[in-house]
Write a protein that holds these residues in place. Structure first.
Motif, short mmCIF file in Angstrom:
data_model
loop_
_atom_site.label_atom_id
_atom_site.label_comp_id
_atom_site.label_asym_id
_atom_site.label_seq_id
_atom_site.Cartn_x
_atom_site.Cartn_y
_atom_site.Cartn_z
N TYR A 141 -3.81 9.71 -7.46
CA TYR A 141 -3.72 10.88 -6.59
C TYR A 141 -2.30 11.44 -6.62
N PHE A 142 -1.31 10.58 -6.48
CA PHE A 142 0.08 11.03 -6.49
C PHE A 142 0.53 11.40 -7.89
N GLN A 143 -0.05 10.79 -8.90
CA GLN A 143 0.32 11.11 -10.27
C GLN A 143 -0.08 12.55 -10.61
N TYR A 147 -0.11 15.07 -8.60
CA TYR A 147 0.89 15.96 -8.01
C TYR A 147 2.19 15.91 -8.78
N SER A 148 2.53 14.78 -9.35
CA SER A 148 3.77 14.71 -10.13
C SER A 148 3.65 15.56 -11.39
N ALA A 163 -3.20 5.53 -6.69
CA ALA A 163 -1.94 5.98 -7.28
C ALA A 163 -2.17 7.18 -8.19
#
Length: 140
Positions: free
Chosen positions: A21-23, A25-26, A19
Motif C-alpha cells: 500500500y505504501f509502496q 504511494y512512493s 507494505a
C-alpha cells in the motif's frame, strides 16, 4: 504477522496495512519528483541557452500583433467571453452526465440517482433561463 505488514492503531482497533500500500504511494511520489525535476531542467536549459538581446522594440508593450497607440484604456466586447464562459459551463456539466448514466444502470441506485440528476439539470436550466432573460444568448 509477516515482515511486510504494518500495524496502525486507530480508535482502539488494530488495522493491518500491507507494505505494498505504501509502496504504491512512493511510486506516485517518485514520479511527481521526476516530473518537477524535468520541468525545472527544461526551464533552466532554456534560460541558459536562449539569446538575450534587449531592444526597445522587444521591451515595448505588445498585444496580439498590434502596436500600442494612444492610451491603455479601450472598450472591449464582453459578449464573446460570455459565450465562451457559457460553453465551458455547459460542456463541463455535460461531462457529469456520462458517469450518471453508468451509475443509473447499477441496481439499487436508480431512484436516488434519478432525483439527484434532475436537481442537477434543474440548476442548469435555471442558469440557462437566467442567461436567456438577461439577453446574453441574443447574438447581435
Amino acid at each position: 504477522m509477516s515482515d511486510q505488514t504494518v500495524v496502525v492503531a486507530a480508535d482502539a482497533h488494530n488495522v493491518v496495512v500491507s507494505a505494498d500500500y505504501f509502496q504504491s504511494y512512493s511510486v506516485v511520489g517518485l514520479l511527481a519528483v521526476i516530473g518537477v525535476l524535468f520541468v525545472a531542467v527544461a526551464f533552466g536549459a532554456g534560460r541558459l541557452l536562449r539569446p538575450v538581446v534587449p531592444t526597445p522594440e522587444k521591451l515595448m508593450t505588445y498585444e496580439c500583433g498590434v502596436d500600442p497607440v494612444g492610451q491603455g484604456w479601450a472598450h472591449t466586447q464582453v459578449r464573446y467571453y460570455v459565450y465562451a464562459f457559457l460553453y465551458v459551463i455547459f460542456a463541463i456539466d455535460s461531462i457529469f452526465l456520462f458517469p450518471w448514466a453508468t451509475v443509473f444502470a447499477d441496481p439499487g441506485y436508480g431512484a436516488t440517482t434519478l432525483v439527484e440528476m434532475f436537481v442537477f439539470l434543474g440548476f442548469l436550466a435555471v442558469g440557462l433561463l437566467y442567461a436567456y432573460k438577461k439577453g446574453v444568448l441574443a447574438w447581435t
